[in-house]
Scaffold this motif. Structure first.
Motif, PDB file in Angstrom:
ATOM      1  N   ASN A 227       5.329  12.740 -17.713  1.00 36.99           N
ATOM      2  CA  ASN A 227       6.342  13.787 -17.765  1.00 36.99           C
ATOM      3  C   ASN A 227       6.941  14.013 -16.384  1.00 36.99           C
ATOM      4  OD1 ASN A 227       6.597  17.248 -17.846  1.00 36.99           O
ATOM      5  ND2 ASN A 227       7.760  15.990 -19.292  1.00 36.99           N
ATOM      6  N   ASN A 228       6.096  13.960 -15.353  1.00 40.30           N
ATOM      7  CA  ASN A 228       6.600  14.023 -13.976  1.00 40.30           C
ATOM      8  C   ASN A 228       7.611  12.908 -13.738  1.00 40.30           C
ATOM      9  OD1 ASN A 228       4.687  16.017 -13.659  1.00 40.30           O
ATOM     10  ND2 ASN A 228       3.471  14.936 -12.131  1.00 40.30           N
ATOM     11  N   HIS A 229       7.245  11.712 -14.171  1.00 42.39           N
ATOM     12  CA  HIS A 229       8.097  10.544 -13.951  1.00 42.39           C
ATOM     13  C   HIS A 229       9.443  10.702 -14.635  1.00 42.39           C
ATOM     14  CE1 HIS A 229       9.488   6.479 -13.575  1.00 42.39           C
ATOM     15  NE2 HIS A 229       9.362   6.224 -14.860  1.00 42.39           N
ATOM     16  N   TRP A 262       8.969  -0.053   2.741  1.00 44.96           N
ATOM     17  CA  TRP A 262       9.513   1.068   3.504  1.00 44.96           C
ATOM     18  C   TRP A 262      10.484   1.868   2.632  1.00 44.96           C
ATOM     19  CZ3 TRP A 262      10.131  -4.105   4.689  1.00 44.96           C
ATOM     20  CH2 TRP A 262      11.405  -4.669   4.425  1.00 44.96           C
ATOM     21  N   ASP A 263      11.037   2.941   3.218  1.00 47.19           N
ATOM     22  CA  ASP A 263      11.987   3.821   2.506  1.00 47.19           C
ATOM     23  C   ASP A 263      11.423   4.295   1.170  1.00 47.19           C
ATOM     24  OD1 ASP A 263      13.684   3.499   4.599  1.00 47.19           O
ATOM     25  OD2 ASP A 263      15.160   2.276   3.535  1.00 47.19           O
ATOM     26  N   LEU A 264      10.230   4.862   1.211  1.00 47.84           N
ATOM     27  CA  LEU A 264       9.598   5.377  -0.001  1.00 47.84           C
ATOM     28  C   LEU A 264      10.319   6.653  -0.440  1.00 47.84           C
ATOM     29  CD1 LEU A 264       7.500   3.396   1.171  1.00 47.84           C
ATOM     30  CD2 LEU A 264       5.709   4.989   0.459  1.00 47.84           C
ATOM     31  N   LYS A 265      10.824   6.668  -1.661  1.00 49.80           N
ATOM     32  CA  LYS A 265      11.586   7.818  -2.167  1.00 49.80           C
ATOM     33  C   LYS A 265      10.624   8.883  -2.711  1.00 49.80           C
ATOM     34  CE  LYS A 265      15.549   4.956  -3.494  1.00 49.80           C
ATOM     35  NZ  LYS A 265      16.384   4.486  -4.623  1.00 49.80           N
ATOM     36  N   GLN A 266      10.836  10.116  -2.282  1.00 49.73           N
ATOM     37  CA  GLN A 266       9.996  11.231  -2.704  1.00 49.73           C
ATOM     38  C   GLN A 266      10.772  12.152  -3.648  1.00 49.73           C
ATOM     39  OE1 GLN A 266       6.850  11.375  -1.989  1.00 49.73           O
ATOM     40  NE2 GLN A 266       6.759   9.779  -0.399  1.00 49.73           N
ATOM     41  N   PRO A 267      10.075  12.870  -4.528  1.00 41.68           N
ATOM     42  CA  PRO A 267      10.782  13.803  -5.423  1.00 41.68           C
ATOM     43  C   PRO A 267      11.274  15.019  -4.654  1.00 41.68           C
ATOM     44  CG  PRO A 267       8.408  14.029  -5.672  1.00 41.68           C
ATOM     45  CD  PRO A 267       8.621  12.857  -4.757  1.00 41.68           C
ATOM     46  N   PRO A 268      12.493  15.481  -4.894  1.00 39.47           N
ATOM     47  CA  PRO A 268      12.987  16.699  -4.230  1.00 39.47           C
ATOM     48  C   PRO A 268      12.082  17.884  -4.543  1.00 39.47           C
ATOM     49  CG  PRO A 268      14.767  15.538  -5.353  1.00 39.47           C
ATOM     50  CD  PRO A 268      13.497  14.901  -5.802  1.00 39.47           C
ATOM     51  N   GLN A 269      11.902  18.750  -3.571  1.00 42.57           N
ATOM     52  CA  GLN A 269      11.051  19.919  -3.765  1.00 42.57           C
ATOM     53  C   GLN A 269      11.569  20.799  -4.897  1.00 42.57           C
ATOM     54  OE1 GLN A 269       8.246  19.998  -2.157  1.00 42.57           O
ATOM     55  NE2 GLN A 269       7.524  21.881  -3.119  1.00 42.57           N
ATOM     56  N   ALA A 270      12.895  20.853  -5.059  1.00 42.87           N
ATOM     57  CA  ALA A 270      13.472  21.663  -6.140  1.00 42.87           C
ATOM     58  C   ALA A 270      13.074  21.134  -7.509  1.00 42.87           C
ATOM     59  CB  ALA A 270      14.993  21.691  -6.016  1.00 42.87           C
ATOM     60  N   VAL A 271      12.910  19.803  -7.614  1.00 46.72           N
ATOM     61  CA  VAL A 271      12.451  19.219  -8.877  1.00 46.72           C
ATOM     62  C   VAL A 271      11.000  19.595  -9.116  1.00 46.72           C
ATOM     63  CG1 VAL A 271      11.910  17.063 -10.065  1.00 46.72           C
ATOM     64  CG2 VAL A 271      14.082  17.307  -8.847  1.00 46.72           C
ATOM     65  N   ILE A 272      10.156  19.456  -8.093  1.00 45.93           N
ATOM     66  CA  ILE A 272       8.733  19.769  -8.236  1.00 45.93           C
ATOM     67  C   ILE A 272       8.543  21.228  -8.643  1.00 45.93           C
ATOM     68  CG2 ILE A 272       6.544  19.966  -6.991  1.00 45.93           C
ATOM     69  CD1 ILE A 272       7.406  17.618  -5.258  1.00 45.93           C
ATOM     70  N   GLU A 273       9.319  22.130  -8.032  1.00 43.79           N
ATOM     71  CA  GLU A 273       9.167  23.563  -8.294  1.00 43.79           C
ATOM     72  C   GLU A 273       9.949  24.046  -9.510  1.00 43.79           C
ATOM     73  OE1 GLU A 273      10.474  25.262  -4.652  1.00 43.79           O
ATOM     74  OE2 GLU A 273       8.656  24.727  -3.533  1.00 43.79           O
ATOM     75  N   ARG A 274      10.663  23.141 -10.188  1.00 41.65           N
ATOM     76  CA  ARG A 274      11.464  23.473 -11.369  1.00 41.65           C
ATOM     77  C   ARG A 274      12.537  24.526 -11.051  1.00 41.65           C
ATOM     78  NH1 ARG A 274       6.247  23.677 -14.376  1.00 41.65           N
ATOM     79  NH2 ARG A 274       6.437  25.938 -14.374  1.00 41.65           N
ATOM     80  N   SER A 275      13.081  24.466  -9.841  1.00 39.93           N
ATOM     81  CA  SER A 275      14.130  25.413  -9.455  1.00 39.93           C
ATOM     82  C   SER A 275      15.510  24.779  -9.474  1.00 39.93           C
ATOM     83  CB  SER A 275      13.839  25.962  -8.047  1.00 39.93           C
ATOM     84  OG  SER A 275      13.801  24.919  -7.084  1.00 39.93           O
TER      85      SER A 275
END
Length: 417
Positions: A227-229, A262-275
Motif C-alpha cells: 500500500n505504501n508502494h 546513486w540518486d536514490l528517490k525518497q518519498p515526499p514527507q507530505a506523502v508519508i504524513e498523508r498531508s
C-alpha cells in the motif's frame, strides 16, 4: 517485441505454461537425487539473491527507476533478474507499469478483485493476452542493445545458473539448489500480485486494494509494504516507517555507499504524513468506490414513486430529462417533503454508515456532507476526502440521470387533481 492491449479471452498458451509446470515437477527430482547440505544452502542463498534481483532489479529499478546506476551494473541486474526465469526485463517492466496504471480496474493484468485469487497469483501469466507486451511503455529500456539481446535470449541466464548449480553439487544442486529456489521465488513474487491486494492494512488512499502486510515484507525483502508502494511508486524504499523492515532498500543503500548506484528517490514527507492532496486518478477511483456503496437502483425507484405522489410538482418526461432538470426536481422534492424527509434521511444515513446499504430507502441521494462522512468511515485520513465526496455525488447524479432517461416515454409520472 509487440504491443498489446488488455482483452483477456481466457485462452491458455500451453507452450508458455510448459516450462513453468516442468520447473515445479523438477522439484520432485530431489527424491531421486537426494538432498544434500550443499544443495540446501545453495537453494537458500539463491532464493535471497534472486529475490533481491526481482525486488531491486525487475521492480524498483527497471519498472520504477527509483535509483540510477551504470550501464554495466544495469546489465548485471538484468542478468540476475532473468536468472529467475520470470521472462525478460522488458516484459516484466511493461506488465508492471500497466498494472500501476490500471490497478484493480477491469484493465489490470492481475487483479484478485476483478478475476480470482488463483488467476491473479499465477493464471494470468499463461493467458494468450499476456504473452506479449506493450513496448511503447518501456522506451527508456529498449534503447539499450544489450537489454534487447537479453530479451531475445531471455531464458539464457536461468539456464546458465542451472548449469552452475549442477557443477557445484550435481543433480542435487540442480533439483534442490536451482529448481527449489526458482519455484520459491516464483510464488514469493506472485504473492504480491495476489495476497498483497487481499490481506493486510491500508495506510493510504490509493484508489485500489493494495495492502501492507508485514509477513509478506519478510519473505519478499520489503515488497509487502504494498500500500505504501502504491501511494508513491517512485520511492526506492517501500517501508516508509522505521519499523517497516525493507531489506531490499538496505541493500540498495549499501550499494550506494559503494558507488554502484546513486540518486536514490525518497518519498515526499507530505506523502508519508498523508498531508498531500491525492492525484485526480486516485480521487476518481475512490469516488467510484464510494458511489458504489449507495443502492442507486433503490434511490431511483423511490424517487420516481415519491415524485409522482407529491402534488404540485411539474410533470417530468423521462427520455428528454436533462441533468439540470433532474437537479431541480430532486431539490423540489426534498423541499416539498420538508422536515419529515430530512428526519428519515438522517435515520437511513446513520444505518448506511454502518455498511447496511439496504437501509437507504429514501427518494433522494445522500448529500455531499453525508458522502463525506461515509468517506471518512471508508478511507484513512486524507485532505482529499471532500473532493472524493463531491466527485462521488456527481457520479451518482449522472448515473441516476442515465437510468431515468432510459425509461420509456409512457413511464412519466401521472397525477390526478
Amino acid at each position: 517485441m509487440s504491443s498489446t492491449t488488455h482483452h483477456d479471452d481466457g485462452d491458455i498458451v500451453y507452450p508458455s505454461a510448459v516450462p513453468f509446470v516442468l520447473a515445479h515437477l523438477a522439484c520432485l527430482g530431489a527424491f531421486w537425487s537426494g538432498v544434500t547440505a550443499t544443495s540446501i544452502w545453495l537453494a537458500i542463498g539463491l532464493y535471497w539473491l534472486r529475490m533481491f534481483a526481482v525486488t531491486g532489479g525487475y521492480h524498483r529499478y527497471f519498472s520504477h527507476r527509483t535509483y540510477k546506476t551504470s550501464r554495466f551494473f544495469q546489465f548485471v541486474l538484468a542478468v540476475l533478474a532473468q536468472s529467475t526465469a520470470q521472462k525478460s526485463v522488458f516484459w516484466w517492466a511493461s506488465k508492471h507499469r500497466h498494472h500501476h496504471r490500471y490497478a484493480d480496474t477491469e484493465h489490470d493484468v492481475h487483479s484478485p478483485v476483478q478475476t480470482s485469487f488463483a488467476y491473479s497469483h499465477v493464471g494470468w501469466i499463461f493467458s494468450r493476452d499476456h504473452h506479449t507486451f506493450d513496448d511503447s511503455t518501456i522506451a527508456d529500456l529498449t534503447k539499450f542493445p544489450e537489454l534487447r539481446w537479453l530479451h531475445r535470449f531471455e531464458i539464457a541466464p536461468a539456464i546458465l545458473l542451472a548449469g552452475i548449480c549442477y557443477a557445484i553439487d550435481g543433480w542435487a544442486g540442480l533439483f534442490v539448489g536451482f529448481f527449489w529456489s526458482t519455484v520459491a521465488v516464483y510464488h514469493g513474487t506472485f504473492c504480491i500480485n495476489s495476497l498483497a491486494h487481499v490481506h493486510g492494512d491500508k495506510d493510504y488512499v490509493t484508489g485500489d486494494e493494495s495492502r501492507n502486510n508485514w509477513w509478506l515484507a519478510i519473505i519478499t525483502m520489503g515488497e509487502g509494504w504494498h500500500n505504501n508502494h502504491h501511494a508513491y511508486q517512485y520511492s526506492v524504499r517501500q517501508g516508509f516507517r522505521w519499523w517497516q523492515i525493507d531489506p531490499t532498500y538496505y541493500i540498495i543503500l549499501g550499494l550506494s555507499k559503494l558507488r554502484l548506484v546513486w540518486d536514490l528517490k525518497q518519498p515526499p514527507q507530505a506523502v508519508i504524513e498523508r498531508s498531500q492532496a491525492l492525484p485526480p486518478r486516485v480521487i476518481e477511483r475512490s469516488a467510484e468506490r464510494l458511489a458504489a456503496s449507495v443502492p442507486l437502483d433503490r434511490v431511483v425507484s423511490a424517487f420516481r414513486e415519491a415524485y409522482a405522489a407529491t402534488p404540485s410538482l411539474p410533470e417530468l418526461h423521462w427520455p428528454s430529462l436533462t441533468l439540470a432538470e433532474l437537479r431541480v426536481a430532486m431539490g423540489a422534492l426534498q423541499e416539498r417533503a420538508g422536515d419529515r424527509l430530512a428526519e428519515f434521511q438522517q435515520q437511513a444515513h446513520d444505518a448506511w454508515l454502518q455498511w447496511d446499504a439496504s437501509s437507504w430507502q429514501m427518494p433522494v441521494l445522500p448529500s455531499r456532507e453525508q458522502l463525506s462522512a461515509k468517506a471518512s468511515a471508508m478511507f484513512v485520513r486524507t485532505p482529499s476526502l471532500d473532493a472524493i465526496a463531491a466527485r462521488a455525488h456527481e457520479l451518482l447524479v449522472e448515473a441516476m440521470h442515465a437510468r431515468l432517461v432510459a425509461l420509456p416515454a409512457d413511464a412519466s409520472p401521472r397525477r390526478g387533481g
